[in-house]
Design an enzyme around this catalytic site. Sequence first.
Site, PDB file in Angstrom:
ATOM      1  N   GLY B 263       0.818  -1.218   0.000  1.00  0.00           N
ATOM      2  CA  GLY B 263       0.000   0.000   0.000  1.00  0.00           C
ATOM      3  C   GLY B 263       0.848   1.262   0.000  1.00  0.00           C
ATOM      4  N   GLY B 265       2.289   4.848   1.426  1.00  0.00           N
ATOM      5  CA  GLY B 265       2.584   5.421   2.729  1.00  0.00           C
ATOM      6  C   GLY B 265       3.940   5.063   3.271  1.00  0.00           C
ATOM      7  CD  GLU B 288      -3.889   0.631  -4.188  1.00  0.00           C
ATOM      8  OE1 GLU B 288      -4.971   0.212  -4.624  1.00  0.00           O
ATOM      9  OE2 GLU B 288      -3.809   1.269  -3.131  1.00  0.00           O
ATOM     10  CG  ASN B 378      -5.612   9.544   3.637  1.00  0.00           C
ATOM     11  OD1 ASN B 378      -5.696  10.753   3.843  1.00  0.00           O
ATOM     12  ND2 ASN B 378      -4.552   8.842   3.995  1.00  0.00           N
ATOM     13  N   GLY B 382      -7.405   0.831  -2.188  1.00  0.00           N
ATOM     14  CA  GLY B 382      -7.478  -0.514  -2.751  1.00  0.00           C
ATOM     15  C   GLY B 382      -7.332  -1.618  -1.725  1.00  0.00           C
TER      16      GLY B 382
END
Lengths: 507, 507
Positions: B263, B265, B288, B378, B382
């Site tokens: 992910g 971050g 993603e 946020n 996904g």
Amino acid sequence: MFKDRIRSPELEGKVMTAQEAVAFFKDGMNVGMSGFTRAGDCKVMPRALAERAQTEQLKLNVVTGASLGNDSDGMMAEAGVLARRSPFQVDSVLRRHINEGKVLFTDQHLSLTVEHMRSGNLPAIDIAVIEAVAITETGAIVPTTSVGNSASFAQQAKQIIVELNLSMPVEMEGLHDIYVPEARPNRQPIELTDVDQRIGTTAIQVDPSRIVGIVVTDALDSPSSVLPPDEETQAIAGHIIEFLKGEVDAGRMSQSLLPLQVGIGTIANAVTYGLLDSPFTDLKMYSEVLQDSAIAMLDSGQLSFASASSLTLSAPKMAKFLEGLDSYRDKLVLRPQEISNHPELVRRLGIIAINTALEFDIYGNVNSTHVCGTHMMNGIGGSGDFARNAHLSIFVSKSVAKDGAISSVVPMASHVDHCEHDVAVLVSEWGLADLRGLAPRERARVIIEKCAHPDYRPALLDYVERASERGGHTPHILEEALSWHVRFQQQGTMKQEQFQTQELATA
Amino acid sequence: MFKDRIRSPELEGKVMTAQEAVAFFKDGMNVGMSGFTRAGDCKVMPRALAERAQTEQLKLNVVTGASLGNDSDGMMAEAGVLARRSPFQVDSVLRRHINEGKVLFTDQHLSLTVEHMRSGNLPAIDIAVIEAVAITETGAIVPTTSVGNSASFAQQAKQIIVELNLSMPVEMEGLHDIYVPEARPNRQPIELTDVDQRIGTTAIQVDPSRIVGIVVTDALDSPSSVLPPDEETQAIAGHIIEFLKGEVDAGRMSQSLLPLQVGIGTIANAVTYGLLDSPFTDLKMYSEVLQDSAIAMLDSGQLSFASASSLTLSAPKMAKFLEGLDSYRDKLVLRPQEISNHPELVRRLGIIAINTALEFDIYGNVNSTHVCGTHMMNGIGGSGDFARNAHLSIFVSKSVAKDGAISSVVPMASHVDHCEHDVAVLVSEWGLADLRGLAPRERARVIIEKCAHPDYRPALLDYVERASERGGHTPHILEEALSWHVRFQQQGTMKQEQFQTQELATA
């Protein structure tokens, strides 16, 4: 003996009593049992295991397709056979043992259990017990009224015990379509693009040497315990049909809709019956279980094809089905639950998924499993497999339970199985909330207005108004969010005095 | 002019200023904008729309791939342009407007937005605004650093405005693989079985007559704001690598693991950097977003291929990437987010999914989105597309936030984005909780012991012990379940006096 049922000569000698077969089981083993929504469950071995556990320790980790019938789960729980149990159950005795912490239950998405076994995330099966109408010339196992996880259990198990059920006609051969995805990596697409397509074999191919015992029975499936439609479930069905008519009118689907998945249970069965009076034609089901209503729709011709993993019927409907078996042969297929519920197929086919909620909150989060957030009812079943990838994810519930003491619409769900992202439509007997494209604050108004019982609407509106003053994308008053459940636990009702008065005053 | 960038002669005349292009927008329109994790976002039109809204009402429903950069979301929110916004955002100004209820935000699984548009569940796009490096001879649009939802927006929109970005090299053509699934029914399987496979075209094919304007810019993507790894994120990475080594040793995967999704971050980026020091080789990503760490791993050779929907890099890493563009051409592909995140592919490929949690509870439910259950951070992004169907669904979080005043491990998650069924592994800097096959009561012990900060362990253990006395599959004390969040709201800390003493006494 059983010439038409055991067609592999080398297996004839494997016929034995349940008491002989029980000797294969050892304390601590992982056992995979056939059975899905009480259909096609193994019936003899659970009882024999419970009996053996009276005299010696025999704790097993039992995995099934879904629920067993014939009080098997309760018997095994009472006898202390069940150390662990997954992925679903509906037995009241087992339920008590789970909630007392005596049986370690793992509640799983039904398409995922064998996937995680295959990949090693869950332990492999030592013994599989599979109900069958026949074993073919090559030793392949022909299931009965469900496929469930049986194909993968049989493929993975070191030893297989077949329960040969003489009460189920051998003519059931051909109803099943057995397809098991390859292990990863290098898996291929599942090449199923139509509900009525067959992509596999009619029986479960195994190395016959792993069939260590064949136990003969004529016990029947437990008949469906689903209640007939009532005024409220008919109202729910009516709202859904009106909504679907609107979808057709808007050009978003044809009069044949898209393939239907309808969950197990009384409300879902009533919804399907409701479709009998609808204008829709040439419907197809791609579901996990077929109930009486599905057979009625096949009979009426409104349903042209039904795909599922099990047949869970009332006794008279089952008798009628078996009598007319040949006429259903080209209208019905039973698949492994990994395929009936596979997200790849749910997304590709564009399923209309209709499942039952225990409760839902004003923002659209659904609790399918936990009474007051703590006590397991049955399990999530396949609802999550369908809801996330469905074309339309619909959840239904009566607006109240326990004579109105429980509101199914609450400020905050006490347990979340389906998050707000996976819920498009909510329905109670009062109306239908179309949540598509709405933000949480909008959803709250629609859900309260359309789905909540009028007795509870003022208190829900009061909550959402006070919560909204505090701000937030999803407004809540955390110290009150679960107070409705606490009030039910402490006072036997979710109702609040001040809103009862208000409700009567404005009525 | 722009001969290499606008290769369709009929489109040369469509070049216009942003002020001219803004005339195509009408109050109430649905607008689809390119941009995914602040990469490849349209940069000129958001500002022009905000400017026009100063003088006349212009409220739009804006849908993107994921987050925009360049303060676009904040500018549009402040100017009142955003009536509705979906499916994801990261802008602090927009966040405030969402939490004040001024912008109606719909938080969506990133693979589903265009699926629901295509099927009519969500409104069709009126105007698409797509950033491009070039428009081909046939009028096809070549995206920049992300694909996101741009292909479907462009296919569905009545009118298309292209933002031609001269700062991005035209040599990016060839990096993208544009594939859009057919409308249902009669959709075919997505024939992608390997991470490095190409199944589509290198540009977005559209009828050139729908390209109504081309606006030229040289504005850059906002650089990644990810922080460098610190001691705690490195510890999290270490736990994951140890765990994956164990999986390899147990024979459940090879030294190349299975395709990785990581992910967006700081923590996720650190985890990927951690893999640089791991023994794994020939790794592949099916993710993603690609961050700096992914490019570093491609450079080191440890990562042999990376598939994603966007490239979100720091300024120096982006400069280096563009310089060496040719060397990445056969190691990297950018896909539509519907494909990068598609459950069909996540399940087939057997992804190892690593995503960040805001908080998780002692039973394994994960909150990815809502601070104290109410305030949107946020969006789910996904994470849900990957977590449910992954081979391994891993969620990571530092054990505490706000200098220890907030425990990321709580009795009950204040909002659930990922239910217990979708979470296999939880990780904090303290350790890794392997939840596979565990019942809720077992999970509680493991999560507290492995992941909770020692300061909070006694209080969590006390909660679970007292809750267990009340019984239930998932024991809770409902009147206390959210009290940690309430205490934080009222007292500024989740800590309880009595356990502080106890912790010091036993330390």
